[in-house]
Design an enzyme around this catalytic site. Sequence first.
Site, PDB file in Angstrom:
ATOM      1  N   HIS A   1       2.443  -0.990   2.190  1.00 27.05           N
ATOM      2  CA  HIS A   1       1.705  -1.729   3.037  1.00 27.05           C
ATOM      3  C   HIS A   1       2.103  -0.361   4.003  1.00 27.05           C
ATOM      4  O   HIS A   1       1.317   0.808   4.466  1.00 27.05           O
ATOM      5  CB  HIS A   1       2.177  -2.943   3.813  1.00 27.05           C
TER       6      HIS A   1
ATOM      7  N   HIS B   1      -2.456  -3.179 -12.499  1.00 30.61           N
ATOM      8  CA  HIS B   1      -2.818  -4.642 -12.143  1.00 30.61           C
ATOM      9  C   HIS B   1      -3.336  -4.923 -10.967  1.00 30.61           C
ATOM     10  O   HIS B   1      -3.477  -5.613 -10.511  1.00 30.61           O
ATOM     11  CB  HIS B   1      -1.175  -5.017 -11.048  1.00 30.61           C
TER      12      HIS B   1
ATOM     13  N   ASP C   1       0.047  -4.099  11.138  1.00 32.03           N
ATOM     14  CA  ASP C   1      -0.311  -4.702   9.607  1.00 32.03           C
ATOM     15  C   ASP C   1      -0.943  -5.470   9.735  1.00 32.03           C
ATOM     16  O   ASP C   1      -1.064  -6.462  10.571  1.00 32.03           O
ATOM     17  CB  ASP C   1       0.360  -4.167   9.023  1.00 32.03           C
TER      18      ASP C   1
ATOM     19  N   GLN D   1       2.858   7.287 -10.284  1.00 32.57           N
ATOM     20  CA  GLN D   1       1.138   6.626 -10.961  1.00 32.57           C
ATOM     21  C   GLN D   1       0.880   8.494 -10.018  1.00 32.57           C
ATOM     22  O   GLN D   1      -0.598   8.838 -10.736  1.00 32.57           O
ATOM     23  CB  GLN D   1       0.931   5.336  -9.912  1.00 32.57           C
TER      24      GLN D   1
END
Length: 480
Positions: free
Chosen positions: A14, A365, A122, A350
């Site tokens: 987030h 995932h 958020d 990544q």
Amino acid sequence: MAELIFIPAPGLGHIMPTIEIAKVFVNRDQRLSVTVLVIKPPSSSSGSEVTAHFESLAKTNTINRISFIELPQDEAPPMRDLNSFVTSFNDFIKSHSKYVRNVVTDLKNRTGFGRLVGFVVDMFCTCMIDVANEFNVPTNVFFTSNAAFLGFKMFIQTLSEDMNQDVVALSNSDIVMSVPSFVKPLPTKVFWSILQTREGLEFALSSARKLKKVNAIMVNTFLELETHAIKSLSDDISIPPVYPVGPVINLEGGSRKPYDDDVIKWLDGQPPSSVVVLCFGSMGCFNEAQVKEIAHALEHSGHRFIWSLRRPPDKTTKVPSDHEDFRVVLPDGFLERTDGIGKVIGWAPQVALLAHNAVGGFVSHCGWNSLLESLWFGVPVATWPMYSEQQMNAFEMVVELGLAVEIKWDYAKDLFNPKAKTNVICAKEIENGIRRVMEDTKIRTKVKDMSVKSRATVVEGGSSYVAVGNIINNFMKTIS
């Protein structure tokens, strides 16, 4: 100067996109300045990565007109299982309201602080709407998942409160349902896992009620990807205006580890699109039986690979960590037999991996940030979701959009109890998924086409570029 307060939820998935959208705002309008109020994770959860990320930012922050303030923290109760999580997380976030109020009051009294024009919070911090209202400024939500899931959350409220359906029973059943934000019927077995308990349902309903009270919802997606879901949200007059502003991606990929250069150097020597990357997010890990099945699948597939293999939490670590010796969990001789063909690593860089032209497939995932990264770089995904809304993300990518292949899109594990019994996916099934993601040219072509669209949407004239401009204009109206 117009001032915005950003409040991300305390998790890297987030925080990182929130900082990226803050950068987009200040780069688009020189009159804007952003203060990010940092909620530290509860001590009982994964706080080390978040703390390290902000320490890194504090040392290297050269972002003009973005500043960070770490909020004080009350001690949160331990989140030992899903029920304790949903009953305490809202209270934990809400306990920071008084600190937000004090910090914003102090900022407004500071010399040089401009005019406060709004909050951007958020999707899990909607309780801060009440604080923004005290300062008489609008609140926009930054929804860090996708439009289909946003529509699903709103639909669950309708289903429960308007249609008197037993959502918990449905979530524990095995049927399919029509959901407005999805074109195809959605199997209840991929419903957001939190809905399987009464406490979880109340958490979801409370979130949906709050979302309907905000000024607008910014979603980390783009019109060309989720055309149907975005239209379904726009057609619902009970939902605030929805602005697709993505893909919002941290292309720098966060902190780097010493061995990253070795991995990239190895990739430099591999043919284009020949390597499959297996990476399951910061909380992704498997028991030894599943690790061995993955190893057999990789070895039999014959494809080159990079495998981010993490050790499950224990009483001391509480979160996945790097293995000291991979041989403890891998089949005997695996590393020797695959030497030169693949690399087994711990934490993975990544973004750097997906950006490399030697990478041709991604076993993921299905966290939404990871899926957006895969589309940005044109790397097709084989889905292996684990928790939260990841099963719904996988369903959308495989069944709804045809942009991924399936290893499983309904796999699930207990995030709070890694030792709980979980079905083991056999090597053959994993191997089939790896072969398809590396060899299915139709999927690869579709993903490459979507990659072009994802990059076009955020540049001048693109749909997300226009959406960001409209949001900024809405905030700036208060000072014009």
